[in-house]
Design a protein around this motif. Structure first.
Motif, PDB file in Angstrom:
ATOM      1  N   THR A   1       7.525 -17.957  54.489  1.00  0.00           N
ATOM      2  CA  THR A   1       6.267 -17.225  54.517  1.00  0.00           C
ATOM      3  C   THR A   1       5.138 -18.251  54.436  1.00  0.00           C
ATOM      4  O   THR A   1       5.359 -19.443  54.602  1.00  0.00           O
ATOM      5  N   ASN A   2       3.952 -17.778  54.151  1.00  0.00           N
ATOM      6  CA  ASN A   2       2.800 -18.677  54.155  1.00  0.00           C
ATOM      7  C   ASN A   2       2.917 -19.784  53.116  1.00  0.00           C
ATOM      8  O   ASN A   2       2.609 -20.948  53.391  1.00  0.00           O
ATOM      9  N   LYS A   3       3.408 -19.453  51.919  1.00  0.00           N
ATOM     10  CA  LYS A   3       3.489 -20.442  50.844  1.00  0.00           C
ATOM     11  C   LYS A   3       4.861 -20.520  50.197  1.00  0.00           C
ATOM     12  O   LYS A   3       5.040 -21.231  49.214  1.00  0.00           O
ATOM     13  N   ASP A   4       5.838 -19.794  50.726  1.00  0.00           N
ATOM     14  CA  ASP A   4       7.151 -19.723  50.096  1.00  0.00           C
ATOM     15  C   ASP A   4       8.263 -20.060  51.090  1.00  0.00           C
ATOM     16  O   ASP A   4       8.171 -19.759  52.277  1.00  0.00           O
ATOM     17  N   ILE A   5       9.311 -20.678  50.539  1.00  0.00           N
ATOM     18  CA  ILE A   5      10.566 -20.879  51.261  1.00  0.00           C
ATOM     19  C   ILE A   5      11.660 -20.209  50.434  1.00  0.00           C
ATOM     20  O   ILE A   5      11.874 -20.553  49.263  1.00  0.00           O
ATOM     21  N   GLU A   6      12.355 -19.227  51.019  1.00  0.00           N
ATOM     22  CA  GLU A   6      13.390 -18.490  50.298  1.00  0.00           C
ATOM     23  C   GLU A   6      14.742 -18.759  50.954  1.00  0.00           C
ATOM     24  O   GLU A   6      14.886 -18.611  52.172  1.00  0.00           O
ATOM     25  N   LEU A   7      15.714 -19.147  50.158  1.00  0.00           N
ATOM     26  CA  LEU A   7      17.076 -19.401  50.643  1.00  0.00           C
ATOM     27  C   LEU A   7      17.980 -18.288  50.148  1.00  0.00           C
ATOM     28  O   LEU A   7      18.016 -17.979  48.947  1.00  0.00           O
ATOM     29  N   PHE A   8      18.722 -17.665  51.061  1.00  0.00           N
ATOM     30  CA  PHE A   8      19.600 -16.545  50.726  1.00  0.00           C
ATOM     31  C   PHE A   8      21.049 -16.888  51.039  1.00  0.00           C
ATOM     32  O   PHE A   8      21.333 -17.560  52.038  1.00  0.00           O
ATOM     33  N   GLN A   9      21.930 -16.419  50.178  1.00  0.00           N
ATOM     34  CA  GLN A   9      23.351 -16.467  50.474  1.00  0.00           C
ATOM     35  C   GLN A   9      23.668 -15.328  51.435  1.00  0.00           C
ATOM     36  O   GLN A   9      23.098 -14.246  51.330  1.00  0.00           O
ATOM     37  N   GLY A  10      24.556 -15.548  52.366  1.00  0.00           N
ATOM     38  CA  GLY A  10      24.866 -14.535  53.362  1.00  0.00           C
ATOM     39  C   GLY A  10      25.776 -13.442  52.836  1.00  0.00           C
ATOM     40  O   GLY A  10      25.887 -13.203  51.634  1.00  0.00           O
ATOM     41  N   TYR A  11      26.441 -12.761  53.769  1.00  0.00           N
ATOM     42  CA  TYR A  11      27.314 -11.631  53.460  1.00  0.00           C
ATOM     43  C   TYR A  11      28.374 -12.019  52.428  1.00  0.00           C
ATOM     44  O   TYR A  11      28.902 -13.122  52.479  1.00  0.00           O
ATOM     45  N   PRO A  12      28.718 -11.135  51.468  1.00  0.00           N
ATOM     46  CA  PRO A  12      28.204  -9.764  51.299  1.00  0.00           C
ATOM     47  C   PRO A  12      27.083  -9.632  50.263  1.00  0.00           C
ATOM     48  O   PRO A  12      26.471  -8.584  50.173  1.00  0.00           O
ATOM     49  N   GLU A  13      26.824 -10.696  49.462  1.00  0.00           N
ATOM     50  CA  GLU A  13      25.860 -10.556  48.374  1.00  0.00           C
ATOM     51  C   GLU A  13      24.422 -10.487  48.867  1.00  0.00           C
ATOM     52  O   GLU A  13      23.623  -9.701  48.376  1.00  0.00           O
ATOM     53  N   PHE A  14      24.053 -11.374  49.807  1.00  0.00           N
ATOM     54  CA  PHE A  14      22.679 -11.491  50.289  1.00  0.00           C
ATOM     55  C   PHE A  14      21.713 -11.686  49.119  1.00  0.00           C
ATOM     56  O   PHE A  14      20.618 -11.131  49.085  1.00  0.00           O
ATOM     57  N   ASN A  15      22.124 -12.487  48.142  1.00  0.00           N
ATOM     58  CA  ASN A  15      21.260 -12.742  46.992  1.00  0.00           C
ATOM     59  C   ASN A  15      20.461 -14.021  47.216  1.00  0.00           C
ATOM     60  O   ASN A  15      20.917 -14.958  47.875  1.00  0.00           O
ATOM     61  N   GLU A  16      19.270 -14.059  46.654  1.00  0.00           N
ATOM     62  CA  GLU A  16      18.416 -15.235  46.782  1.00  0.00           C
ATOM     63  C   GLU A  16      18.932 -16.333  45.867  1.00  0.00           C
ATOM     64  O   GLU A  16      19.085 -16.126  44.660  1.00  0.00           O
ATOM     65  N   CYS A  17      19.205 -17.511  46.420  1.00  0.00           N
ATOM     66  CA  CYS A  17      19.771 -18.601  45.620  1.00  0.00           C
ATOM     67  C   CYS A  17      18.786 -19.745  45.402  1.00  0.00           C
ATOM     68  O   CYS A  17      19.090 -20.669  44.654  1.00  0.00           O
ATOM     69  N   ASN A  18      17.641 -19.694  46.055  1.00  0.00           N
ATOM     70  CA  ASN A  18      16.592 -20.691  45.784  1.00  0.00           C
ATOM     71  C   ASN A  18      15.272 -20.152  46.312  1.00  0.00           C
ATOM     72  O   ASN A  18      15.232 -19.485  47.348  1.00  0.00           O
ATOM     73  N   HIS A  19      14.215 -20.438  45.569  1.00  0.00           N
ATOM     74  CA  HIS A  19      12.871 -19.989  45.966  1.00  0.00           C
ATOM     75  C   HIS A  19      11.903 -21.128  45.674  1.00  0.00           C
ATOM     76  O   HIS A  19      11.700 -21.505  44.525  1.00  0.00           O
ATOM     77  N   THR A  20      11.314 -21.683  46.726  1.00  0.00           N
ATOM     78  CA  THR A  20      10.349 -22.764  46.592  1.00  0.00           C
ATOM     79  C   THR A  20       8.965 -22.232  46.945  1.00  0.00           C
ATOM     80  O   THR A  20       8.754 -21.757  48.062  1.00  0.00           O
ATOM     81  N   SER A  21       8.044 -22.286  45.977  1.00  0.00           N
ATOM     82  CA  SER A  21       6.698 -21.778  46.197  1.00  0.00           C
ATOM     83  C   SER A  21       5.695 -22.918  46.087  1.00  0.00           C
ATOM     84  O   SER A  21       5.788 -23.767  45.198  1.00  0.00           O
ATOM     85  N   LYS A  22       4.722 -22.942  47.016  1.00  0.00           N
ATOM     86  CA  LYS A  22       3.723 -24.006  47.062  1.00  0.00           C
ATOM     87  C   LYS A  22       2.331 -23.433  46.824  1.00  0.00           C
ATOM     88  O   LYS A  22       2.049 -22.286  47.168  1.00  0.00           O
ATOM     89  N   GLU A  23       1.472 -24.270  46.230  1.00  0.00           N
ATOM     90  CA  GLU A  23       0.099 -23.850  46.016  1.00  0.00           C
ATOM     91  C   GLU A  23      -0.693 -23.811  47.317  1.00  0.00           C
ATOM     92  O   GLU A  23      -1.587 -23.001  47.478  1.00  0.00           O
ATOM     93  N   SER A  24      -0.375 -24.705  48.233  1.00  0.00           N
ATOM     94  CA  SER A  24      -1.048 -24.721  49.532  1.00  0.00           C
ATOM     95  C   SER A  24      -0.096 -24.215  50.611  1.00  0.00           C
ATOM     96  O   SER A  24       1.106 -24.065  50.396  1.00  0.00           O
TER      97      SER A  24
END
Length: 638
Positions: free
Chosen positions: A9-32
């Protein structure tokens, strides 16, 4: 456990595990703002740039910060095929004309401090197109195009040196003294372990364009493996097969001499060879295609076949062998995208962009039989998972600024995961790491692939429809967007006829036939006509003489249906007129908007290109339906 995927997204990078959990395993957020981000082809690294810095991450979930440098205005990032080299392009400096805005970073080494790593090579390049070096599959060769020649350097994986003043090999552009004013405009290295190079020289001054395959030999390269000369070629697109022994060239002219296409003329050529570096000879042919533009062309992962979608809509979908002969063709249809699954078992054909988003999955091993269909409307990104059992589609900005979301489908056509965003900029799968590394670090011992089975490489599980687990997000999405959920209906088996849900789209001519007692079985109307009686209003289908006002009922214009007849324009059985209430007026206004949207959807289905405002208007359909239902209207009244 299937492959991971990342979302930007504009300020975020989200890493998801695939099937079947589809859970977020890392979230990197930036100020800019995150300007650019990319996962390396080898799966080892994630690189991203903001206005002020460059960062590279490694690890199972990209949890390790490997590199962090203060760099301004990095607008483009590219990895080499094996991920050892990171290439960055910065906006050229207005104050420093000698600023070297392209930098090469060597990542296949132990990095103790994320802030101390320096680029191993840098140079100046103003344009953001074709700025990056090209690398061979194993990162052991790097190529750079100079004004007079193409230079190739040989690299080691322990101490690489980019010394283009002393190249390993050189391909001169002045092979023919009569062609000294002509230059290679495009070149592409093959993805094989014994790489070759394909170059393109456009048509100029009455001389034909030239497409040539060259081997990489030490010193000055003179040998030609295969060559083809042809006219009508101002530019080209090149695609190698995975074995690196054949290449497709889509030759493009800036203008269509017959004035049939705004995008010029397209011609497809196939060059191939046998033996290492063409020792057993080469071949070149023109691929026979239907008249009209080439919408897509792609190789099978087996490297023995390729598919092409070409011609005016509905387009021709055909598959060819290595000699350019047709081996199979499908009925003409409104499709413009073809994607082979990584294993080559399945083929996806879809109609995206200004088409309605219909997707069909074919079984390559069962005579191209259609095994599933589904609708992925407003799709701007479509790609197979690395394991080849799932498909990711996404609606991203700025291609479309509404309904941004990522969706994951099983090959059977079932939607298994959905995530919505206010603004989604990029999506991509993460390839499983397939090279040997030192003590689970990011440093690769060698570029030879791992000899492991699919489970150890984290590839997709092989599932049939009965075994499939659907994520809870799908039910939540269906509850929030019932209209879109209905459009996602799919079918499997047989000839792939789509099972239309209640409320599915029905074209105007079928609607008129249905009103007369005919119609298409299994199809009901989504958008009503004004045959429905508005509460409290006189019937509008009878004129003063009691005859049907066919002209008023069926009148349309190029801009969409005309205003519905007002209640006072007709007479009721007692001959008295009734005045419409504010609710009735609002309902008529909403119905008018809904019919206008219906017209736009039909134009889109016919392949017309819509304006951004018209696309936005289509996206308001759900809200209009909700407002109508709040006024007491329902689809059964249509």
């Amino acid at each position: 456990m299937s492959s991971q995927f990342f979302l930007k997204t504009n300020k975020d990078i989200e890493l998801f595990q695939g099937y079947p959990e589809f859970n977020e395993c890392n979230h990197t957020s930036k100020e800019s703002q995150v300007i650019s981000s990319v996962v390396s082809p080898c799966g080892r690294f994630l690189a991203l740039s903001t206005k002020e810095s460059l960062q590279v991450f490694s690890g199972i979930n990209f949890e390790n910060l490997l590199l962090e440098k203060d760099c301004n205005d990095i607008y483009d990032i590219k990895f080499s095929p094996s991920g050892n080299f990171l290439n960055t392009w910065e906006r050229p400096s207005a104050s420093d004309p000698e600023h070297k805005n392209v930098k090469i970073w060597f990542l296949n080494q132990e990095i103790k401090d994320a802030k101390i790593l320096e680029p191993i090579y840098q140079y100046k390049y103003k344009s953001q197109s074709n700025w990056s070096l090209q690398y061979s599959k194993l990162d052991n060769f790097a190529m750079k195009l100079f004004p007079k020649d193409l230079r190739i350097v040989k690299l080691s994986l322990t101490n690489p040196i980019f010394d283009f003043s002393k190249p390993f090999a050189t391909l001169n552009l002045d092979q023919d003294p009569t062609d000294q004013n002509r230059k290679f405009t495009t070149y592409l290295v093959s993805p094989s372990e014994h790489p070759t190079i394909c170059t393109f020289m456009p048509e100029k001054s009455g001389k034909p364009a030239q497409l040539t395959i060259w081997p990489i030999l030490e010193g000055k390269i003179n040998k030609k493996i295969a060559t083809k000369s042809f006219f009508k070629a101002d530019s080209c697109q090149l695609k190698w097969n995975s074995q690196g022994n054949a290449i497709l060239c889509l030759a493009i002219t800036d203008f269509d001499s017959q004035n049939k296409s705004y995008y010029g003329e397209n011609t497809l050529y196939l060059l191939s060879f046998q033996g290492v570096n063409g020792t057993l000879g080469g071949n070149s042919v023109r691929v026979p295609l239907a008249n009209g533009p080439v919408h897509d062309f792609t190789w099978s992962p087996t490297s023995r076949q390729f598919g092409v979608i070409a011609g005016y809509m509905p387009a021709t979908v055909a598959f060819f062998d290595m000699r350019g002969n047709i081996v199979h063709s499908l009925d003409n249809q409104s499709k413009n995208t073809m994607l082979f699954s990584p294993s080559g078992n399945y083929i996806l054909i879809g109609g995206f962009g200004n088409l309605q988003g219909a997707v069909e999955i074919l079984d390559r091993h069962n005579k191209f039989k259609s095994i599933a269909k589904f609708n992925a409307t407003n799709t701007s990104v479509c790609m197979w998972s690395p394991g080849g059992e799932f498909i990711m589609t996404a609606t991203t900005s700025p291609r479309l600024r509404v309904d941004n979301a990522v969706k994951v489908w099983h090959v059977s056509g079932n939607l298994v995961f959905v995530k919505e965003f206010k603004e989604l900029l990029k999506v991509d799968w993460r390839s499983p790491i397939k090279v040997k590394t030192y003590n689970n670090s990011h440093v690769a011992k060698e570029m030879a692939p791992l000899e492991q089975d699919g489970e150890n490489l984290n590839l997709d599980p092989k599932l049939n429809k009965s075994q499939l687990k659907v994520h809870a997000s799908v039910a939540e999405f269906a509850a929030a967007h019932p209209q879109q959920a209905a459009n996602h209906a799919h079918s499997t088996g047989g000839k792939g006829a789509t099972n239309k849900p209640a409320g599915a789209y029905k074209p105007p001519h079928a609607r008129r036939a249905g009103a007369a007692g005919g119609g298409v079985p299994g199809m009901t109307r989504t958008v009503p006509g004004m045959a429905r009686a508005v509460p409290g209003a006189a019937p509008a289908n009878n004129n003063a003489n009691g005859k049907t006002s066919r002209r008023r009922k069926n009148k349309t214009s190029t801009d969409g249906p005309t205003n519905p007849p007002s209640a006072s324009s007709g007479s009721n059985s007692s001959g008295s007129n009734s005045e419409a209430s504010p609710e009735e007026k609002k309902m008529r206004s909403l119905l008018k908007k809904l019919r206008s949207i219906e017209t736009l959807k039909q134009r889109k289905a016919n392949g017309d290109k819509l304006e951004d405002t018209q696309v936005l208007k289509i996206s308001t359909e759900d809200k209009i339906l909700a407002d109508l239902k709040a006024l007491g209207w329902n689809e059964s009244d249509a």
